[in-house]
Design a protein around this motif. Structure first.
Motif, PDB file in Angstrom:
ATOM      1  N   LYS A  70      47.585  94.070  35.628  1.00 52.72           N
ATOM      2  CA  LYS A  70      49.383  93.494  35.256  1.00 52.72           C
ATOM      3  C   LYS A  70      48.587  93.892  33.960  1.00 52.72           C
ATOM      4  N   ASP A  71      49.719  93.945  32.847  1.00 51.34           N
ATOM      5  CA  ASP A  71      48.927  94.112  31.489  1.00 51.34           C
ATOM      6  C   ASP A  71      48.843  92.112  30.655  1.00 51.34           C
ATOM      7  N   THR A  72      47.961  92.471  30.692  1.00 52.58           N
ATOM      8  CA  THR A  72      47.634  90.867  30.360  1.00 52.58           C
ATOM      9  C   THR A  72      46.692  90.390  29.164  1.00 52.58           C
ATOM     10  N   THR A  73      46.719  89.589  28.396  1.00 55.83           N
ATOM     11  CA  THR A  73      45.757  88.711  27.091  1.00 55.83           C
ATOM     12  C   THR A  73      44.878  88.796  27.945  1.00 55.83           C
ATOM     13  N   GLY A  74      44.666  88.625  28.803  1.00 57.18           N
ATOM     14  CA  GLY A  74      42.917  88.008  29.090  1.00 57.18           C
ATOM     15  C   GLY A  74      42.847  86.084  29.729  1.00 57.18           C
ATOM     16  N   LYS A  75      41.884  85.982  30.316  1.00 54.28           N
ATOM     17  CA  LYS A  75      41.811  84.751  30.503  1.00 54.28           C
ATOM     18  C   LYS A  75      41.953  83.706  29.190  1.00 54.28           C
ATOM     19  N   SER A  76      41.046  83.611  28.812  1.00 56.02           N
ATOM     20  CA  SER A  76      41.163  83.260  27.215  1.00 56.02           C
ATOM     21  C   SER A  76      41.913  83.176  26.588  1.00 56.02           C
ATOM     22  N   TRP A  77      43.717  83.494  26.776  1.00 57.33           N
ATOM     23  CA  TRP A  77      44.137  83.444  26.662  1.00 57.33           C
ATOM     24  C   TRP A  77      45.804  82.645  27.537  1.00 57.33           C
ATOM     25  N   PHE A  78      45.101  82.618  28.889  1.00 50.91           N
ATOM     26  CA  PHE A  78      45.925  82.233  30.078  1.00 50.91           C
ATOM     27  C   PHE A  78      46.790  82.937  30.255  1.00 50.91           C
ATOM     28  N   ASP A  79      46.071  84.414  30.464  1.00 47.79           N
ATOM     29  CA  ASP A  79      46.468  85.400  31.141  1.00 47.79           C
ATOM     30  C   ASP A  79      48.120  85.940  30.857  1.00 47.79           C
ATOM     31  N   MET A  80      48.104  85.728  29.657  1.00 50.47           N
ATOM     32  CA  MET A  80      49.718  85.340  28.813  1.00 50.47           C
ATOM     33  C   MET A  80      50.204  87.010  29.699  1.00 50.47           C
ATOM     34  N   PRO A  81      51.151  87.355  29.833  1.00 52.46           N
ATOM     35  CA  PRO A  81      51.293  88.473  30.331  1.00 52.46           C
ATOM     36  C   PRO A  81      52.436  89.809  29.572  1.00 52.46           C
ATOM     37  N   ALA A  82      52.713  90.773  28.612  1.00 53.34           N
ATOM     38  CA  ALA A  82      52.990  91.654  28.046  1.00 53.34           C
ATOM     39  C   ALA A  82      54.660  91.624  28.452  1.00 53.34           C
ATOM     40  N   PRO A  83      55.706  91.060  27.873  1.00 60.77           N
ATOM     41  CA  PRO A  83      57.374  90.883  28.107  1.00 60.77           C
ATOM     42  C   PRO A  83      57.857  92.371  27.956  1.00 60.77           C
ATOM     43  N   THR A  84      58.703  92.442  27.903  1.00 54.58           N
ATOM     44  CA  THR A  84      59.486  94.454  28.327  1.00 54.58           C
ATOM     45  C   THR A  84      60.418  93.607  26.946  1.00 54.58           C
ATOM     46  N   LEU A  85      61.084  94.718  25.867  1.00 61.96           N
ATOM     47  CA  LEU A  85      61.350  94.756  25.126  1.00 61.96           C
ATOM     48  C   LEU A  85      62.790  94.337  24.990  1.00 61.96           C
ATOM     49  N   THR A  86      63.412  93.536  25.178  1.00 63.28           N
ATOM     50  CA  THR A  86      65.263  94.120  25.393  1.00 63.28           C
ATOM     51  C   THR A  86      65.535  94.017  24.283  1.00 63.28           C
ATOM     52  N   PRO A  87      67.135  94.274  24.145  1.00 54.78           N
ATOM     53  CA  PRO A  87      67.744  94.300  22.559  1.00 54.78           C
ATOM     54  C   PRO A  87      67.564  92.889  22.013  1.00 54.78           C
ATOM     55  N   GLU A  88      68.337  91.664  22.208  1.00 55.57           N
ATOM     56  CA  GLU A  88      67.887  90.041  22.242  1.00 55.57           C
ATOM     57  C   GLU A  88      66.497  90.012  21.973  1.00 55.57           C
ATOM     58  N   LEU A  89      65.750  90.292  22.061  1.00 55.32           N
ATOM     59  CA  LEU A  89      64.458  89.814  21.735  1.00 55.32           C
ATOM     60  C   LEU A  89      64.210  90.824  20.945  1.00 55.32           C
ATOM     61  N   LYS A  90      64.487  91.760  20.728  1.00 58.18           N
ATOM     62  CA  LYS A  90      64.208  92.405  19.437  1.00 58.18           C
ATOM     63  C   LYS A  90      64.602  91.586  18.613  1.00 58.18           C
ATOM     64  N   LYS A  91      65.878  91.939  18.099  1.00 59.39           N
ATOM     65  CA  LYS A  91      66.932  91.122  17.958  1.00 59.39           C
ATOM     66  C   LYS A  91      66.080  89.671  17.196  1.00 59.39           C
ATOM     67  N   ASP A  92      65.704  89.135  17.900  1.00 59.57           N
ATOM     68  CA  ASP A  92      65.375  87.800  17.608  1.00 59.57           C
ATOM     69  C   ASP A  92      63.898  87.788  17.053  1.00 59.57           C
ATOM     70  N   LEU A  93      62.771  88.850  17.753  1.00 53.96           N
ATOM     71  CA  LEU A  93      62.066  88.624  16.763  1.00 53.96           C
ATOM     72  C   LEU A  93      62.129  89.657  15.005  1.00 53.96           C
ATOM     73  N   GLN A  94      63.281  90.946  14.914  1.00 51.28           N
ATOM     74  CA  GLN A  94      63.614  91.032  13.564  1.00 51.28           C
ATOM     75  C   GLN A  94      64.092  89.628  12.537  1.00 51.28           C
ATOM     76  N   LEU A  95      64.461  88.674  13.171  1.00 54.78           N
ATOM     77  CA  LEU A  95      65.340  87.572  12.525  1.00 54.78           C
ATOM     78  C   LEU A  95      64.189  86.650  11.923  1.00 54.78           C
ATOM     79  N   LEU A  96      63.166  86.526  13.298  1.00 54.56           N
ATOM     80  CA  LEU A  96      61.904  85.875  13.013  1.00 54.56           C
ATOM     81  C   LEU A  96      61.098  86.369  11.364  1.00 54.56           C
ATOM     82  N   LYS A  97      61.212  87.578  11.709  1.00 55.74           N
ATOM     83  CA  LYS A  97      60.423  88.398  10.489  1.00 55.74           C
ATOM     84  C   LYS A  97      61.140  88.266   9.500  1.00 55.74           C
ATOM     85  N   LEU A  98      62.122  88.106   9.202  1.00 54.08           N
ATOM     86  CA  LEU A  98      63.124  87.556   7.937  1.00 54.08           C
ATOM     87  C   LEU A  98      62.795  85.872   8.148  1.00 54.08           C
ATOM     88  N   ARG A  99      62.543  85.446   8.436  1.00 50.37           N
ATOM     89  CA  ARG A  99      62.590  83.690   8.359  1.00 50.37           C
ATOM     90  C   ARG A  99      63.636  83.289   7.313  1.00 50.37           C
TER      91      ARG A  99
END
Length: 197
Positions: A70-99
């Motif tokens: 599985k695609d994860t960050t590694g043990k030092s970051w507690f094996d955080m998985p890479a989530p799938t980007l949905t349209p809702e998540l993309k909108k939220d990330l764009q809003l965070l960039k324009l905060r």
């Protein structure tokens, strides 16, 4: 007369090569040769009679193992998985960039200006307020929405600020009074002449 037993479900039997034992000296050459169609393992195909047989080549085995990891960050970051980007998540990330545009009185460090690039690893959570902030900075059930974009669109104070900013930009871009009729150079003189006729 023997009764035929009815089969319920699926049955599978492996296709094994027919082994016929000849003489010990090996005079029977036909029985020693086994055709390739009767073999259980064929190196060209991975599935044999619906069963997966792992390949003999170590490079192919390593490729299969890499696909299963599985695609994860590694043990030092507690094996955080890479989530799938949905349209809702993309909108939220764009809003965070324009905060920095959302709240006029709060200033942030300049982050990534590219809106098309999103982080590979991130997690989304809900903010849980402590009991002491029950009446002061808590979102009510009506104010709580599914995504960050929905919360910002439903916020009344932000709506007033957004409308005021849009009005200011429109007034700045709109030529006011006599300025639009004033002659500024030869090109505007020609346009003014065309307007008169």
């Amino acid at each position: 007369m023997p009764e035929d037993k009815k089969m319920i479900g699926l049955s599978w039997e492996p296709k094994l090569p027919s082994l016929s034992f000849g003489t010990k000296n090996g005079s029977n050459h036909k029985s020693e040769k086994i055709s390739e169609t009767n073999l259980v393992y064929r190196p060209n195909s991975e599935l044999i009679d619906g069963l997966f047989v792992p390949p003999n080549d170590p490079k192919k085995v390593n490729k299969l193992l890499k696909k299963q990891v599985k695609d994860t960050t590694g043990k030092s970051w507690f094996d955080m998985p890479a989530p799938t980007l949905t349209p809702e998540l993309k909108k939220d990330l764009q809003l965070l960039k324009l905060r920095n545009v959302i709240d006029p009185k709060r200033h942030y460090k300049k982050g990534d200006s590219k809106l098309s690039t999103f982080p590979k690893y991130f997690q989304v959570g809900t903010v849980v307020e402590p009991v002491s902030e029950y009446f002061t900075s808590r979102l009510t059930k009506r104010e709580r929405k599914a995504t960050l974009a929905d919360e910002l669109l439903s916020d009344q104070s932000l709506k007033v600020y957004r409308k005021r900013k849009v009005r200011e930009i429109e007034e700045k871009n709109q030529p006011g009074g006599v300025d639009k009729w004033k002659i500024k150079g030869k090109s505007s003189w020609k346009r003014a002449k065309q307007r008169r006729h």
